[in-house]
Design a protein around this motif. Structure first.
Motif, PDB file in Angstrom:
ATOM      1  N   THR A  68       9.123 -12.457  -7.050  1.00 38.42           N
ATOM      2  CA  THR A  68       7.937 -11.861  -6.422  1.00 38.42           C
ATOM      3  C   THR A  68       6.737 -12.805  -6.506  1.00 38.42           C
ATOM      4  OG1 THR A  68       8.700  -9.632  -6.971  1.00 38.42           O
ATOM      5  CG2 THR A  68       6.364  -9.888  -6.455  1.00 38.42           C
ATOM      6  N   SER A 124       9.876   1.410  -9.250  1.00 41.21           N
ATOM      7  CA  SER A 124       9.411   1.500  -7.867  1.00 41.21           C
ATOM      8  C   SER A 124       8.186   0.633  -7.602  1.00 41.21           C
ATOM      9  CB  SER A 124       9.087   2.960  -7.516  1.00 41.21           C
ATOM     10  OG  SER A 124       8.083   3.473  -8.390  1.00 41.21           O
ATOM     11  N   THR A 163       5.991  -3.143  -7.206  1.00 36.24           N
ATOM     12  CA  THR A 163       6.136  -4.273  -6.299  1.00 36.24           C
ATOM     13  C   THR A 163       7.326  -5.157  -6.638  1.00 36.24           C
ATOM     14  OG1 THR A 163       3.759  -4.310  -5.909  1.00 36.24           O
ATOM     15  CG2 THR A 163       4.971  -6.335  -5.396  1.00 36.24           C
ATOM     16  N   GLU A 211      10.125  -4.416  -7.889  1.00 35.45           N
ATOM     17  CA  GLU A 211      11.435  -3.814  -7.617  1.00 35.45           C
ATOM     18  C   GLU A 211      11.828  -3.900  -6.153  1.00 35.45           C
ATOM     19  OE1 GLU A 211      13.418  -2.888 -10.052  1.00 35.45           O
ATOM     20  OE2 GLU A 211      11.827  -3.563 -11.395  1.00 35.45           O
ATOM     21  N   LYS A 212      10.978  -4.493  -5.321  1.00 34.38           N
ATOM     22  CA  LYS A 212      11.282  -4.607  -3.901  1.00 34.38           C
ATOM     23  C   LYS A 212      12.071  -5.862  -3.560  1.00 34.38           C
ATOM     24  CE  LYS A 212       7.200  -1.933  -2.580  1.00 34.38           C
ATOM     25  NZ  LYS A 212       5.903  -1.930  -1.839  1.00 34.38           N
ATOM     26  N   ILE A 259      13.287  -8.955   0.795  1.00 31.39           N
ATOM     27  CA  ILE A 259      12.733  -7.655   0.413  1.00 31.39           C
ATOM     28  C   ILE A 259      13.555  -6.571   1.085  1.00 31.39           C
ATOM     29  CG2 ILE A 259      10.734  -6.143   0.666  1.00 31.39           C
ATOM     30  CD1 ILE A 259       8.971  -8.583   0.398  1.00 31.39           C
TER      31      ILE A 259
END
Length: 328
Positions: A147, A186, A188, A190-191, A327
């Motif tokens: 990320t 949930s 950022t 974890e995307k 993503i």
């Protein structure tokens, strides 16, 4: 110490993760160094520790870290980044992490050659945590690095994982089971995918089955008297498949702690499945050799890793699996 659970029990014990951005954290015990916390607030998973972190002062545990309540990464930024990153996991049988002998020396070595390195200080079952938490921490670390790739000058498709001994087991499981949901989250981070683009395993623990049922890794993860389901669930060779990230394995023929059969078994399974895998078996060196001594042939392994990384196979394989790192 809490009782060890089977894989199904471990996966059932999920904790929610808040949507809090994480940044730099506390200073390192040995030197002032940038650190990144893995979790906002209480980490997921059952258990916990009391008291301060412990650093081994003598013997085999010299410089090893334990009693970890705050899992995090130490950051080694190179002067001139080559665009690649490595999450490094020291070994120690899941009851301590060998920093001084394993993860810290290679972190400095890789940093000097342009890699951005994230030394993983993961939680340990022996400290009182549930047996699945090291794997949660490793997945989370991969997601944070990916990320924040642009911030560190990293290609998000050139992020690997490296591990020694039990850390090799941790790195291998993360590479081969990155899609497994070990915790609920949930935010950022974890995307993105937790899948490493390459993996490097050094004298790794691979199998928790007989005849390789004598390791501390096995006892800490599945206990003294596990069933066959648990043994299979936490053995790396169970998950060998064609879509595994490129992997290179280094081991010693005279290793009594993690005998050479561990690495040979995993290589053979990956090779038979059609994955990109390479194995280097040194004549001698035993276990826990880290960078090795200059007079040892095995001390060449870091340069061998660089040649393997630069061979073009890593980039090619990563591009083939490009969708895994997008993503979702």
């Amino acid at each position: 110490m809490i009782a060890r659970r089977t894989l199904l029990q471990n996966l059932a014990a999920l904790s929610a993760v808040g949507a809090v951005q994480l940044g730099s954290a506390m200073p390192a015990f040995a030197e002032e160094r940038e650190e990144i916390l893995l979790w906002p607030g209480k980490p997921p998973g059952q258990g916990g520790v009391t008291g301060p972190e412990k650093v081994g002062e003598a013997g085999a545990g010299l410089g090893a870290l334990s009693n970890i309540s705050v899992p995090r990464m130490r950051v080694y930024r190179p002067e001139k980044a080559n665009g690649a990153a490595v999450v490094v996991c020291g070994g120690g049988g899941y009851f301590r992490i060998q920093l001084k002998k394993e993860s810290t020396p290679i972190a400095h070595w890789l940093q000097a050659r342009g890699f951005t390195v994230f030394e993983l200080l993961y939680r340990l079952p022996n400290d009182g945590w549930d047996a699945s938490v090291p794997f949660m921490d490793a997945q989370r670390a991969m997601r944070i690095v990916r990320t924040r790739a642009a911030e560190f000058g990293i290609d998000p498709k050139q992020i690997g994982i490296m591990g020694f001994s039990a850390g090799g087991h941790l790195a291998g499981f993360t590479a081969l089971q990155s899609q497994r949901q070990l915790y609920a989250g949930s935010d950022t981070y974890e995307k993105v995918s937790a899948r490493p683009d390459f993996s490097v395993l050094l004298f790794p623990v691979v199998s928790l089955r007989k005849p390789y049922d004598t390791t501390r890794t096995r006892r800490e993860i599945i206990g003294e008297t596990p069933n066959a389901q648990a043994e299979n669930a936490w053995s790396l060779d169970t998950y060998a498949s064609a879509d595994a990230p490129p992997m290179i394995i280094f081991a010693s023929a005279d290793d009594k702690t993690a005998p050479p059969g561990h690495g040979i078994m995993l290589f053979e399974k990956l090779n038979a499945a059609g994955a990109s895998a390479e194995l280097h078996m040194f004549r001698d060196g035993g276990h826990g050799w880290g960078l090795g001594r200059p007079e040892q042939v095995l001390s060449q392994w870091p340069e061998m890793f660089i040649k393997w990384f630069d061979s073009g196979k890593i980039v090619q394989k990563s591009r083939e699996n490009e969708d895994d790192n997008q993503i979702f």
